[in-house]
Design an enzyme around this catalytic site. Structure first.
Site, short mmCIF file in Angstrom:
data_model
loop_
_atom_site.label_atom_id
_atom_site.label_comp_id
_atom_site.label_asym_id
_atom_site.label_seq_id
_atom_site.Cartn_x
_atom_site.Cartn_y
_atom_site.Cartn_z
N ASP A 185 -7.75 -5.36 0.03
CA ASP A 185 -8.64 -6.07 -1.18
C ASP A 185 -7.89 -7.78 -1.57
O ASP A 185 -8.02 -8.42 -2.31
CB ASP A 185 -7.11 -5.73 -3.24
CG ASP A 185 -8.59 -4.55 -3.06
OD1 ASP A 185 -7.47 -3.87 -3.75
OD2 ASP A 185 -9.52 -4.06 -3.04
N HIS B 44 0.66 -1.26 -0.29
CA HIS B 44 -0.02 -0.04 -0.42
C HIS B 44 1.05 1.18 0.08
O HIS B 44 1.79 1.60 1.19
CB HIS B 44 -0.62 0.39 1.35
CG HIS B 44 -1.80 0.83 1.21
ND1 HIS B 44 -2.14 1.97 1.39
CD2 HIS B 44 -3.43 0.55 0.87
CE1 HIS B 44 -3.10 2.57 1.13
NE2 HIS B 44 -3.80 1.89 0.65
C1 SDX Z 1 -6.28 0.01 -3.16
O1 SDX Z 1 -4.36 4.44 -2.71
C2 SDX Z 1 -5.51 4.11 -1.74
O2 SDX Z 1 -6.42 4.05 -0.45
C3 SDX Z 1 -5.46 2.63 -1.94
C4 SDX Z 1 -6.79 1.70 -1.53
C5 SDX Z 1 -8.50 2.44 -0.98
O3 SDX Z 1 -8.90 2.21 -0.29
O4 SDX Z 1 -8.79 3.65 -1.72
O5 SDX Z 1 -6.17 1.13 -0.58
C6 SDX Z 1 -7.19 0.67 -1.71
O6 SDX Z 1 -6.14 0.20 -4.09
C7 SDX Z 1 -5.85 -1.23 -1.84
C8 SDX Z 1 -4.12 -1.76 -2.68
C9 SDX Z 1 -4.69 -2.69 -4.02
N1 SDX Z 1 -3.36 -2.99 -4.95
C10 SDX Z 1 -2.78 -4.30 -4.87
O7 SDX Z 1 -3.20 -4.99 -3.83
C11 SDX Z 1 -1.78 -4.37 -6.29
C12 SDX Z 1 -0.21 -4.98 -5.98
N2 SDX Z 1 -0.66 -3.58 -4.79
C13 SDX Z 1 1.56 -2.77 -5.82
O8 SDX Z 1 0.87 -2.92 -6.42
C14 SDX Z 1 2.08 -1.19 -4.71
O9 SDX Z 1 1.32 -2.01 -3.80
C15 SDX Z 1 1.26 -0.32 -4.68
C16 SDX Z 1 0.72 -0.30 -5.76
C17 SDX Z 1 -0.45 -0.62 -4.02
C18 SDX Z 1 1.26 0.53 -4.14
O10 SDX Z 1 2.33 -0.05 -4.49
P1 SDX Z 1 3.85 1.85 -4.34
O11 SDX Z 1 3.59 2.73 -3.09
O12 SDX Z 1 4.10 2.73 -6.15
O13 SDX Z 1 4.96 1.14 -3.92
P2 SDX Z 1 6.46 1.03 -5.29
O14 SDX Z 1 5.11 0.21 -6.58
O15 SDX Z 1 6.71 1.22 -5.88
O16 SDX Z 1 6.69 -0.62 -4.55
C19 SDX Z 1 7.89 -0.69 -3.70
C20 SDX Z 1 8.38 -1.09 -3.90
C21 SDX Z 1 9.37 -2.13 -4.63
O17 SDX Z 1 10.51 -2.88 -4.98
P3 SDX Z 1 11.97 -1.47 -5.26
O18 SDX Z 1 11.43 -2.35 -6.75
O19 SDX Z 1 11.49 -0.78 -4.46
O20 SDX Z 1 12.44 -2.85 -4.37
O21 SDX Z 1 7.61 -2.45 -2.14
C22 SDX Z 1 7.65 -3.55 -3.53
C23 SDX Z 1 7.67 -2.96 -4.89
O22 SDX Z 1 8.17 -4.00 -5.66
N3 SDX Z 1 5.89 -3.61 -3.97
C24 SDX Z 1 5.75 -5.08 -4.18
C25 SDX Z 1 4.38 -5.04 -3.77
N4 SDX Z 1 4.22 -4.10 -3.58
C26 SDX Z 1 4.71 -3.25 -3.50
N5 SDX Z 1 6.16 -6.02 -4.29
C27 SDX Z 1 5.94 -7.07 -4.66
N6 SDX Z 1 3.92 -7.46 -4.58
C28 SDX Z 1 3.27 -6.33 -4.00
N7 SDX Z 1 1.96 -6.54 -3.80
#
Ligand code: SDX
Length: 375
Positions: free
Chosen positions: A312, A258
């Site tokens: 989710d 998140h």
């Molecule tokens: C919702 O914003 C809100 O409030 C949203 C929400 C709401 O109520 O409105 O809470 C609802 O959208 C919840 C989130 C649902 N999405 C997912 O479950 C999709 C999977 N999650 C990721 O895509 C990610 O965690 C995000 C998009 C939710 C947040 O990503 P960020 O803040 O942009 O962080 P990032 O993608 O830059 O990741 C930072 C690091 C990375 O590693 P490095 O490149 O630094 O080595 O964390 C890792 C990422 O690879 N990472 C993950 C991961 N999420 C982050 N690695 C594996 N699996 C994941 N799910």
């Protein structure tokens, strides 16, 4: 000057609607902890709190519920619209396309005043569940189930999709899910909504645009993908291998991580508790076993990055036990988030400042036009 990728950590608005402490896993709606609201409130009362900034008096609540119930039924032309859409259309696309059309029936659609805010709110809260349920029944070739105003909000949706009156526990659990999904500060879809109203476009356009944003798999669309992932894992008896392969490919595991929460999403905790409650009645569930094992492995691999389950991760399993088909998981999220989107639109419109950021240009200048025959 630098670009802030995804505006991460950049405040774009002042708001008093909800508050998140990502380190402590705290979520409050108008200052009230989400746990209190999930336990004691219901979705329409919470919607009133979010939009109007206070819990309603008895009279205010009864009038609000009655105004929403006056909007449960669809005009014949809307039902025909649904019947004419290609049956394979995803319900999020159906929702995104039909919401602006609902403004045709709103006599307050022209002026963006309090009357418009209120009529858009009760019109959308009333009609969106009926639209989704009607679409499901049409897709299944089943008879449309008309709304039953005698039922509570959550119960009515479960009744319209199945034709069976849900038991009190199912209705209560679903209504609590709607509370949990109603609002979450400036997430991507809420930001979309306030960008749209910042041009003085109407609330129907803002909500329709927000539905589009929510449908993405990094946002609300994740709940549907989690369900597909868990079903895929049912046939793979090597969850560790699956996780390690995804991570080695730098792929995101749906339902985890998140932008704000760097600990367990408090909403995911409540959903897991409700799942356990339903399972105590319905018996064990293969997907829960897989999800629990997957959670353990992902936490082990990603705890260092403070990546935990988000809202989710478990919601889809709970919805499946309530008889909601997988392609309706994100639409149910949208149905609940209407309150949060409209609360922010109402709050932002007072700023009345057009969103128009800038860029850092890194292209060329004064390049000569080359006629086709010379390219
Ligand atoms: C919702 O914003 C809100 O409030 C949203 C929400 C709401 O109520 O409105 O809470 C609802 O959208 C919840 C989130 C649902 N999405 C997912 O479950 C999709 C999977 N999650 C990721 O895509 C990610 O965690 C995000 C998009 C939710 C947040 O990503 P960020 O803040 O942009 O962080 P990032 O993608 O830059 O990741 C930072 C690091 C990375 O590693 P490095 O490149 O630094 O080595 O964390 C890792 C990422 O690879 N990472 C993950 C991961 N999420 C982050 N690695 C594996 N699996 C994941 N799910």
């Amino acid at each position: 000057m630098e670009v802030y990728a995804g505006l991460a950590g950049i405040p774009v608005v002042k708001s008093s609607i909800s508050y998140i402490d990502g380190e402590k896993g705290v979520l409050e709606y108008r200052g009230i902890p989400i746990e209190e609201l999930a336990k004691n409130s219901n979705f329409l009362e919470t919607s009133y709190l979010l939009v109007f900034g206070k819990l309603p008096s008895k009279e205010e609540y009864e009038k609000f519920v009655s105004d929403v119930k006056d909007n449960l039924f669809l005009d014949r032309s809307i039902i025909q619209f649904l019947k004419d859409i290609p049956p394979e259309t995803h319900p999020m696309k159906v929702l995104q396309s039909i919401i602006p059309v609902l403004s045709a029936f709103d006599e307050n659609k022209e002026v963006l005043d309090e009357k418009h805010h209120y009529s858009a709110l009760v019109n959308l809260l009333g009609k969106v569940p009926t639209i989704l349920a009607t679409w499901k029944r049409i897709k299944e070739g089943k008879e449309i189930v008309m709304p039953d105003p005698s039922l509570d909000y959550g119960e009515n949706f479960l009744y319209m999709i199945s034709g069976r009156k849900p038991d009190k526990l199912e209705g209560r659990i679903f209504d609590r899910c709607l509370i949990l999904h109603a609002e979450h500060t400036i997430n991507a879809s809420t930001f979309t909504a306030i960008v749209v109203v910042s041009t003085l476009a109407d609330f129907y356009s803002a909500v329709s645009s927000a539905v589009g944003s929510l449908s993405g798999r990094l946002h609300g669309g994740a709940n549907e993908r989690v369900y597909y992932m868990l079903n895929e894992l049912k046939h793979i008896n090597d969850i560790e291998g699956y996780v390690d392969q995804k991570l080695s490919r730098k792929e995101r595991i749906m339902g985890f991580g998140h932008r704000v929460y760097k600990t367990y999403d408090p909403r995911a905790k409540i959903i897991k508790e409700m799942l356990d409650q339903i399972l105590s009645l319905k018996g064990n569930n293969e997907l829960v076993r897989i999800a629990t094992e997957l959670e353990k492995i992902v936490l082990d691999r990603l705890k260092g990055k403070k990546i935990y389950p988000n809202i989710d991760f478990y919601s889809g399993i709970l919805y499946s036990l309530l008889g909601i088909p997988v392609e309706f998981y994100t639409p149910v999220f949208a149905m609940a988030r209407i309150s949060g989107w409209i609360a922010h639109c109402k709050e932002y419109i007072r700023e009345n400042k057009l969103f128009r950021p800038t860029q850092i240009y890194d292209g060329g200048h004064n390049i000569r036009y080359l006629p086709l025959e010379k390219r």
